[in-house]
Scaffold this motif. Sequence first.
Motif, PDB file in Angstrom:
ATOM      1  N   THR A   4       3.476   0.236   3.291  1.00  0.00           N
ATOM      2  CA  THR A   4       2.976  -0.533   4.481  1.00  0.00           C
ATOM      3  C   THR A   4       4.067  -1.060   5.133  1.00  0.00           C
ATOM      4  O   THR A   4       5.295  -1.354   4.675  1.00  0.00           O
ATOM      5  N   THR A   5       4.078  -0.969   6.679  1.00  0.00           N
ATOM      6  CA  THR A   5       5.152  -1.451   7.369  1.00  0.00           C
ATOM      7  C   THR A   5       4.432  -2.331   8.592  1.00  0.00           C
ATOM      8  O   THR A   5       3.200  -1.986   8.916  1.00  0.00           O
ATOM      9  N   SER A   6       5.394  -3.158   9.117  1.00  0.00           N
ATOM     10  CA  SER A   6       4.910  -4.104  10.196  1.00  0.00           C
ATOM     11  C   SER A   6       5.906  -4.442  11.037  1.00  0.00           C
ATOM     12  O   SER A   6       7.099  -4.484  10.558  1.00  0.00           O
ATOM     13  N   GLY A   7       5.594  -4.735  12.350  1.00  0.00           N
ATOM     14  CA  GLY A   7       6.763  -5.159  13.040  1.00  0.00           C
ATOM     15  C   GLY A   7       7.446  -4.040  13.883  1.00  0.00           C
ATOM     16  O   GLY A   7       7.314  -2.764  13.437  1.00  0.00           O
ATOM     17  N   ASN A   8       8.343  -4.450  15.049  1.00  0.00           N
ATOM     18  CA  ASN A   8       8.785  -3.404  15.899  1.00  0.00           C
ATOM     19  C   ASN A   8       9.863  -2.725  15.110  1.00  0.00           C
ATOM     20  O   ASN A   8      10.717  -3.339  14.317  1.00  0.00           O
ATOM     21  N   ARG A   9       9.912  -1.760  15.149  1.00  0.00           N
ATOM     22  CA  ARG A   9      10.883  -0.507  14.438  1.00  0.00           C
ATOM     23  C   ARG A   9      10.959  -0.539  13.230  1.00  0.00           C
ATOM     24  O   ARG A   9      12.033  -0.542  12.601  1.00  0.00           O
ATOM     25  N   SER A  10       9.763  -0.965  12.569  1.00  0.00           N
ATOM     26  CA  SER A  10      10.067  -1.221  10.889  1.00  0.00           C
ATOM     27  C   SER A  10       9.823   0.297  10.322  1.00  0.00           C
ATOM     28  O   SER A  10       8.638   1.011  10.737  1.00  0.00           O
ATOM     29  N   PRO A  11      10.776   0.635   9.467  1.00  0.00           N
ATOM     30  CA  PRO A  11      10.488   2.031   8.932  1.00  0.00           C
ATOM     31  C   PRO A  11       9.839   2.043   7.780  1.00  0.00           C
ATOM     32  O   PRO A  11       9.598   1.106   6.926  1.00  0.00           O
ATOM     33  N   ALA A  12       8.805   3.039   7.657  1.00  0.00           N
ATOM     34  CA  ALA A  12       8.154   3.237   6.458  1.00  0.00           C
ATOM     35  C   ALA A  12       8.552   4.428   5.630  1.00  0.00           C
ATOM     36  O   ALA A  12       8.584   5.507   6.301  1.00  0.00           O
ATOM     37  N   VAL A  13       9.015   3.920   4.578  1.00  0.00           N
ATOM     38  CA  VAL A  13       9.888   4.914   3.666  1.00  0.00           C
ATOM     39  C   VAL A  13       9.381   4.839   2.330  1.00  0.00           C
ATOM     40  O   VAL A  13       9.219   3.797   1.567  1.00  0.00           O
ATOM     41  N   HIS A  14       9.167   6.010   1.519  1.00  0.00           N
ATOM     42  CA  HIS A  14       8.683   6.048   0.102  1.00  0.00           C
ATOM     43  C   HIS A  14      10.039   5.733  -0.795  1.00  0.00           C
ATOM     44  O   HIS A  14      10.113   4.847  -1.501  1.00  0.00           O
ATOM     45  N   SER A  15      11.058   6.787  -0.550  1.00  0.00           N
ATOM     46  CA  SER A  15      12.036   6.460  -1.399  1.00  0.00           C
ATOM     47  C   SER A  15      13.329   6.873  -0.296  1.00  0.00           C
ATOM     48  O   SER A  15      13.364   7.576   0.595  1.00  0.00           O
ATOM     49  N   TYR A  55      17.619   6.863  -0.441  1.00  0.00           N
ATOM     50  CA  TYR A  55      19.095   6.491  -1.226  1.00  0.00           C
ATOM     51  C   TYR A  55      20.002   6.437  -0.285  1.00  0.00           C
ATOM     52  O   TYR A  55      21.279   6.644  -0.570  1.00  0.00           O
ATOM     53  N   GLY A  56      19.851   5.954   0.985  1.00  0.00           N
ATOM     54  CA  GLY A  56      21.007   5.795   1.985  1.00  0.00           C
ATOM     55  C   GLY A  56      20.454   4.765   3.086  1.00  0.00           C
ATOM     56  O   GLY A  56      19.660   3.763   2.570  1.00  0.00           O
ATOM     57  N   THR A  57      21.332   4.660   4.222  1.00  0.00           N
ATOM     58  CA  THR A  57      21.051   3.898   5.219  1.00  0.00           C
ATOM     59  C   THR A  57      19.778   4.185   6.016  1.00  0.00           C
ATOM     60  O   THR A  57      19.720   5.457   6.110  1.00  0.00           O
ATOM     61  N   ILE A  58      19.070   3.198   6.286  1.00  0.00           N
ATOM     62  CA  ILE A  58      18.214   3.446   7.357  1.00  0.00           C
ATOM     63  C   ILE A  58      18.747   2.803   8.700  1.00  0.00           C
ATOM     64  O   ILE A  58      18.813   1.512   8.754  1.00  0.00           O
ATOM     65  N   ASN A  59      18.828   3.534   9.709  1.00  0.00           N
ATOM     66  CA  ASN A  59      19.136   3.000  11.089  1.00  0.00           C
ATOM     67  C   ASN A  59      18.011   3.197  11.890  1.00  0.00           C
ATOM     68  O   ASN A  59      17.447   4.032  12.099  1.00  0.00           O
ATOM     69  N   THR A  60      17.559   1.785  12.563  1.00  0.00           N
ATOM     70  CA  THR A  60      16.551   1.756  13.472  1.00  0.00           C
ATOM     71  C   THR A  60      16.875   1.825  14.842  1.00  0.00           C
ATOM     72  O   THR A  60      16.160   1.537  15.818  1.00  0.00           O
TER      73      THR A  60
END
Length: 143
Positions: A120-131, A133-138
Amino acid sequence: MSVDVVQLAQDLTPYATTAITAYGAAVLARVEGDAADAAVSFGQRVLRRLTGRDTPDNETSAEQDALTETVSELAGTPGDADLAAVLRVQIRRLMTAHPDIAADIAEWARPAAPTTVTITTSGNRSPAVHSNYGTINTGDSTT
């Protein structure tokens, strides 16, 4: 070897329902060579053994026929928890009536149990990721 059919039915039901959800009513007709993940393939194998589809004569008992009917019903409504419970009960009844089938399946190696992942994701530019192992850059601070 004594088999706890109640526990075995409990253990097998998630595999069976995973296979039914993946293939619907065709689950009993599919062959194991299909490109399916291990849990679905195992569920197919279990269902074929339980319903007698893996025997050369295809002679089935009343318990196997009832199970086949429930598989078809559950294929029509794969998310139905009540039908999944009925499936579990029918698997248990069948294995109680046919301890040879229960003993056979109990010896099979099982793949990792099937799981359901909800992301589940919510909000502007929120990533939805299962797994991850690094950085998420939005991105930058713009919306």
